[in-house]
Motif scaffolding. Sequence first.
Motif, mmCIF file in Angstrom:
data_model
loop_
_atom_site.group_PDB
_atom_site.id
_atom_site.type_symbol
_atom_site.label_atom_id
_atom_site.label_comp_id
_atom_site.label_asym_id
_atom_site.label_seq_id
_atom_site.Cartn_x
_atom_site.Cartn_y
_atom_site.Cartn_z
ATOM 1 N N GLN A 1 0.838 4.321 -2.772
ATOM 2 C CA GLN A 1 0.655 5.704 -2.361
ATOM 3 C C GLN A 1 1.807 6.571 -2.839
ATOM 4 O O GLN A 1 1.620 7.685 -3.332
ATOM 5 C CB GLN A 1 0.540 5.787 -0.835
ATOM 6 N N THR B 1 -5.025 19.110 4.365
ATOM 7 C CA THR B 1 -5.744 19.831 5.413
ATOM 8 C C THR B 1 -6.545 20.924 4.726
ATOM 9 O O THR B 1 -6.320 21.240 3.557
ATOM 10 C CB THR B 1 -4.783 20.461 6.442
ATOM 11 N N HIS C 1 -4.129 16.516 -4.329
ATOM 12 C CA HIS C 1 -5.557 16.370 -4.024
ATOM 13 C C HIS C 1 -6.416 16.448 -5.280
ATOM 14 O O HIS C 1 -7.560 15.986 -5.289
ATOM 15 C CB HIS C 1 -6.002 17.437 -3.018
ATOM 16 N N ASP D 1 -5.501 12.224 -4.063
ATOM 17 C CA ASP D 1 -4.563 11.884 -2.993
ATOM 18 C C ASP D 1 -4.746 12.882 -1.853
ATOM 19 O O ASP D 1 -4.249 14.005 -1.906
ATOM 20 C CB ASP D 1 -3.126 11.928 -3.523
ATOM 21 N N LEU D 2 -5.456 12.472 -0.816
ATOM 22 C CA LEU D 2 -5.745 13.344 0.322
ATOM 23 C C LEU D 2 -4.953 12.937 1.552
ATOM 24 O O LEU D 2 -5.306 13.285 2.675
ATOM 25 C CB LEU D 2 -7.244 13.305 0.635
ATOM 26 N N SER D 3 -3.850 12.203 1.358
ATOM 27 C CA SER D 3 -3.107 11.666 2.497
ATOM 28 C C SER D 3 -2.486 12.762 3.352
ATOM 29 O O SER D 3 -2.343 12.601 4.561
ATOM 30 C CB SER D 3 -2.015 10.716 2.006
ATOM 31 N N LYS D 4 -2.112 13.875 2.751
ATOM 32 C CA LYS D 4 -1.489 14.962 3.512
ATOM 33 C C LYS D 4 -2.319 16.245 3.411
ATOM 34 O O LYS D 4 -1.785 17.345 3.520
ATOM 35 C CB LYS D 4 -0.069 15.221 2.997
ATOM 36 N N LEU E 1 0.825 -1.210 0.000
ATOM 37 C CA LEU E 1 0.000 0.000 0.000
ATOM 38 C C LEU E 1 0.852 1.251 0.000
ATOM 39 O O LEU E 1 0.524 2.243 -0.660
ATOM 40 C CB LEU E 1 -0.938 -0.016 1.213
ATOM 41 N N GLU E 2 1.968 1.232 0.742
ATOM 42 C CA GLU E 2 2.856 2.392 0.765
ATOM 43 C C GLU E 2 3.473 2.644 -0.614
ATOM 44 O O GLU E 2 3.647 3.789 -1.035
ATOM 45 C CB GLU E 2 3.958 2.186 1.806
ATOM 46 N N SER F 1 1.904 9.965 -5.514
ATOM 47 C CA SER F 1 2.559 11.241 -5.199
ATOM 48 C C SER F 1 3.614 11.585 -6.239
ATOM 49 O O SER F 1 3.757 12.747 -6.638
ATOM 50 C CB SER F 1 3.191 11.175 -3.806
#
Length: 260
Positions: free
Chosen positions: A224, A248, A239, A243-246, A220-221, A228
């Motif tokens: 991901q 805010t 995003h 990709d909303l992993s980081k 999975l990493e 990126s």
Amino acid sequence: AVYSAVRVLSETLAALPLVVYRRTDRGKERDMAHPLWALLHDRPNRRQTSFEWRETMVAHTTLRGASYSMIVDRADGVITELMPLHPDRVTPFEAPDGAVAYAYQPKMGARQILLDSEVLRLPALSGDGIDSVSPITLHRETVGLAMAAQQYGARFYGNSASPRGAIKLPQVLTSEATQRLREDWEKRHKGPENANRLTILDAGMDWVQLGMTNEDAQYLETRQFSVSEIARFMRVPPHKIGDLSKATYSNIEQQNIEFV
């Protein structure tokens, strides 16, 4: 991820205003009477709207490194169409006078030589002003890693007889017995619908785990990271391709501003 990035770039640029202006003493104003207004703003050719044509051109540039449209004009010089050419059929080269010319091979018929004044080109990065390099070609290892991870996941979930390993027996089996045992095992445990199904081992059989699990390989990493990396070389905020992993609230707002 690549497909999403191409869509973000091509659809966004296709949706932006494309108008013709004329200079005035006070600056500029829209020139709706200009011959190119309807061509660029409404319909560049008989097959496409302005949105569709720009979407095609940007997608070609993003995937192939350059996009081309043939400039079709009348005898009096008025441009009537901008007809997109597939970049795989166009080869730019340096003409004897130092200008850029293009060899175009249509689907049917003989090869054509087009002058620079007969082609609208939107190139990506170029080392000599003639040949453009595809971003996908430059970053083929990154795309290849993402494809390999995706194919691995598809094979794992489609073909695995989990738990993965070997059946150890105290005696040697014949070829026929080995084949029957393998077929019976796969019938009971192969595929996602049989995942985690109860296994009973008898006749002195023992299960031996082989290889690494998905977690050990950080599957999975890896996927991901590939997303990126693709967002990075395609110059698209992560995003925008999901990709909303980081993400805010504050940094997405700032990234949207920068993207515009």
